[in-house]
Write a protein that holds these residues in place. Sequence first.
Motif, PDB file in Angstrom:
ATOM      1  N   UNK A  22       0.812  -1.211   0.000  1.00  0.00           N
ATOM      2  CA  UNK A  22       0.000   0.000   0.000  1.00  0.00           C
ATOM      3  C   UNK A  22       0.851   1.268   0.000  1.00  0.00           C
ATOM      4  N   UNK A  23       0.557   2.145  -0.943  1.00  0.00           N
ATOM      5  CA  UNK A  23       1.221   3.434  -1.005  1.00  0.00           C
ATOM      6  C   UNK A  23       2.559   3.440  -1.706  1.00  0.00           C
ATOM      7  N   UNK A  24       3.017   2.294  -2.129  1.00  0.00           N
ATOM      8  CA  UNK A  24       4.319   2.231  -2.804  1.00  0.00           C
ATOM      9  C   UNK A  24       4.146   2.590  -4.285  1.00  0.00           C
ATOM     10  N   UNK A  25       5.210   3.112  -4.901  1.00  0.00           N
ATOM     11  CA  UNK A  25       5.121   3.383  -6.341  1.00  0.00           C
ATOM     12  C   UNK A  25       4.971   2.080  -7.125  1.00  0.00           C
ATOM     13  N   UNK A  30       5.983  -3.654  -8.711  1.00  0.00           N
ATOM     14  CA  UNK A  30       6.396  -4.608  -9.745  1.00  0.00           C
ATOM     15  C   UNK A  30       7.602  -5.415  -9.263  1.00  0.00           C
ATOM     16  N   UNK A  31       8.569  -4.746  -8.622  1.00  0.00           N
ATOM     17  CA  UNK A  31       9.751  -5.453  -8.117  1.00  0.00           C
ATOM     18  C   UNK A  31       9.349  -6.536  -7.115  1.00  0.00           C
ATOM     19  N   UNK A  32       8.433  -6.205  -6.207  1.00  0.00           N
ATOM     20  CA  UNK A  32       7.974  -7.201  -5.238  1.00  0.00           C
ATOM     21  C   UNK A  32       7.261  -8.357  -5.930  1.00  0.00           C
ATOM     22  N   UNK A  33       6.317  -8.023  -6.802  1.00  0.00           N
ATOM     23  CA  UNK A  33       5.469  -9.057  -7.398  1.00  0.00           C
ATOM     24  C   UNK A  33       6.198  -9.909  -8.430  1.00  0.00           C
ATOM     25  N   UNK A  34       7.262  -9.375  -9.008  1.00  0.00           N
ATOM     26  CA  UNK A  34       8.022 -10.144  -9.999  1.00  0.00           C
ATOM     27  C   UNK A  34       9.210 -10.869  -9.377  1.00  0.00           C
ATOM     28  N   UNK A  35       9.422 -10.663  -8.077  1.00  0.00           N
ATOM     29  CA  UNK A  35      10.540 -11.312  -7.403  1.00  0.00           C
ATOM     30  C   UNK A  35      11.858 -10.603  -7.617  1.00  0.00           C
ATOM     31  N   UNK A  36      11.832  -9.339  -8.050  1.00  0.00           N
ATOM     32  CA  UNK A  36      13.054  -8.599  -8.357  1.00  0.00           C
ATOM     33  C   UNK A  36      13.492  -7.661  -7.230  1.00  0.00           C
ATOM     34  N   UNK A  37      12.708  -7.557  -6.158  1.00  0.00           N
ATOM     35  CA  UNK A  37      13.028  -6.618  -5.078  1.00  0.00           C
ATOM     36  C   UNK A  37      14.039  -7.237  -4.117  1.00  0.00           C
ATOM     37  N   UNK A  38      15.014  -6.444  -3.632  1.00  0.00           N
ATOM     38  CA  UNK A  38      16.045  -7.004  -2.749  1.00  0.00           C
ATOM     39  C   UNK A  38      15.569  -7.337  -1.331  1.00  0.00           C
ATOM     40  N   UNK A  39      14.418  -6.815  -0.905  1.00  0.00           N
ATOM     41  CA  UNK A  39      13.925  -7.124   0.440  1.00  0.00           C
ATOM     42  C   UNK A  39      13.521  -8.591   0.553  1.00  0.00           C
ATOM     43  N   UNK A  40      13.357  -9.024   1.791  1.00  0.00           N
ATOM     44  CA  UNK A  40      12.928 -10.397   2.041  1.00  0.00           C
ATOM     45  C   UNK A  40      11.514 -10.662   1.533  1.00  0.00           C
ATOM     46  N   UNK A  41      10.654  -9.637   1.609  1.00  0.00           N
ATOM     47  CA  UNK A  41       9.265  -9.822   1.194  1.00  0.00           C
ATOM     48  C   UNK A  41       9.202  -9.845  -0.331  1.00  0.00           C
ATOM     49  N   UNK A 131       7.800   8.404  -2.349  1.00  0.00           N
ATOM     50  CA  UNK A 131       7.591   8.005  -0.964  1.00  0.00           C
ATOM     51  C   UNK A 131       8.129   6.596  -0.775  1.00  0.00           C
ATOM     52  N   UNK A 132       8.785   6.307   0.294  1.00  0.00           N
ATOM     53  CA  UNK A 132       8.812   6.989   1.589  1.00  0.00           C
ATOM     54  C   UNK A 132       9.791   8.153   1.694  1.00  0.00           C
ATOM     55  N   UNK A 133      10.451   8.525   0.614  1.00  0.00           N
ATOM     56  CA  UNK A 133      11.272   9.731   0.654  1.00  0.00           C
ATOM     57  C   UNK A 133      10.354  10.941   0.858  1.00  0.00           C
ATOM     58  N   UNK A 134      10.799  11.959   1.573  1.00  0.00           N
ATOM     59  CA  UNK A 134       9.990  13.170   1.746  1.00  0.00           C
ATOM     60  C   UNK A 134      10.062  14.126   0.555  1.00  0.00           C
ATOM     61  N   UNK A 135      10.743  13.735  -0.524  1.00  0.00           N
ATOM     62  CA  UNK A 135      11.006  14.646  -1.647  1.00  0.00           C
ATOM     63  C   UNK A 135       9.740  15.291  -2.214  1.00  0.00           C
ATOM     64  N   UNK A 136       8.677  14.531  -2.381  1.00  0.00           N
ATOM     65  CA  UNK A 136       7.438  15.085  -2.938  1.00  0.00           C
ATOM     66  C   UNK A 136       6.848  16.156  -2.045  1.00  0.00           C
ATOM     67  N   UNK A 163      -2.836   8.211   4.051  1.00  0.00           N
ATOM     68  CA  UNK A 163      -3.654   7.003   4.181  1.00  0.00           C
ATOM     69  C   UNK A 163      -2.858   5.708   4.055  1.00  0.00           C
ATOM     70  N   UNK A 164      -1.529   5.805   3.995  1.00  0.00           N
ATOM     71  CA  UNK A 164      -0.725   4.582   3.916  1.00  0.00           C
ATOM     72  C   UNK A 164       0.497   4.714   4.827  1.00  0.00           C
ATOM     73  N   UNK A 165       1.021   3.585   5.239  1.00  0.00           N
ATOM     74  CA  UNK A 165       2.225   3.581   6.077  1.00  0.00           C
ATOM     75  C   UNK A 165       3.394   4.195   5.312  1.00  0.00           C
ATOM     76  N   UNK A 166       3.509   3.883   4.028  1.00  0.00           N
ATOM     77  CA  UNK A 166       4.574   4.472   3.211  1.00  0.00           C
ATOM     78  C   UNK A 166       4.469   5.990   3.218  1.00  0.00           C
ATOM     79  N   UNK A 167       3.254   6.512   3.057  1.00  0.00           N
ATOM     80  CA  UNK A 167       3.037   7.957   3.072  1.00  0.00           C
ATOM     81  C   UNK A 167       3.303   8.577   4.429  1.00  0.00           C
ATOM     82  N   UNK A 168       2.922   7.882   5.498  1.00  0.00           N
ATOM     83  CA  UNK A 168       3.172   8.387   6.851  1.00  0.00           C
ATOM     84  C   UNK A 168       4.680   8.500   7.092  1.00  0.00           C
ATOM     85  N   UNK A 169       5.436   7.508   6.664  1.00  0.00           N
ATOM     86  CA  UNK A 169       6.898   7.573   6.814  1.00  0.00           C
ATOM     87  C   UNK A 169       7.453   8.788   6.071  1.00  0.00           C
TER      88      UNK A 169
END
Length: 189
Positions: A22-25, A30-41, A131-136, A163-169
């Motif tokens: 939720x709230x992620x670009x 796509x990185x998460x769902x395609x298995x390309x993201x470096x995080x554990x999830x 987001x979660x960078x404050x740049x925007x 409305x999202x944890x990513x946005x709150x961060x």
Amino acid sequence: VIYNLAKKAGLPVSESDIPVLDGKPNRTIWEYLSGQHPDDFQLGSRSFYDTFPDARSFEEACQDEFDNHIDSITPIPSVRMIFNDFQGQGRPVAIVSNSMTRSVCKGLTVAGYNISDNQIIIGVDQVQNPKPSPAGYLKALSMINSGRTGDPLKPKDILIIEDSITGVKSALATGAHVLHLTDKSGLMD
């Protein structure tokens, strides 16, 4: 949108996955769902990767899916009320989103927000670090200050509703006051 596309690609996304996505670009999703993201999830599956072989194809599909379901957008009543009241009082209001600017503008219009021609709307396509960078948020504050006279506003002078944890961060990283919507009905904590 994300969940419909994942399902179409043979990748069921469950309720427990929502806080992570939720709230992620869309590129990060796509990185998460395609298995390309470096995080554990990672939810990656071959069928998802075959359907959307790169982030761009997934982003385009997200835009198409959004356009096909735009009439189902419902406003969050308390946020729309605050937005329209602040505008009516002449207070600066900006929108910062991890969605494309075009989608944000369409969605706000359908949901009944009073969008002016000089409205500050920052989409993911307008910042290098979403987001979660404050740049925007910092870009929006800079734009607000460029149109004001008198002392510039500082983050401590700002209220950000998220409305999202990513946005709150992202919002907290600015030093602003933050209200977190705990559900889409508009209840805040």
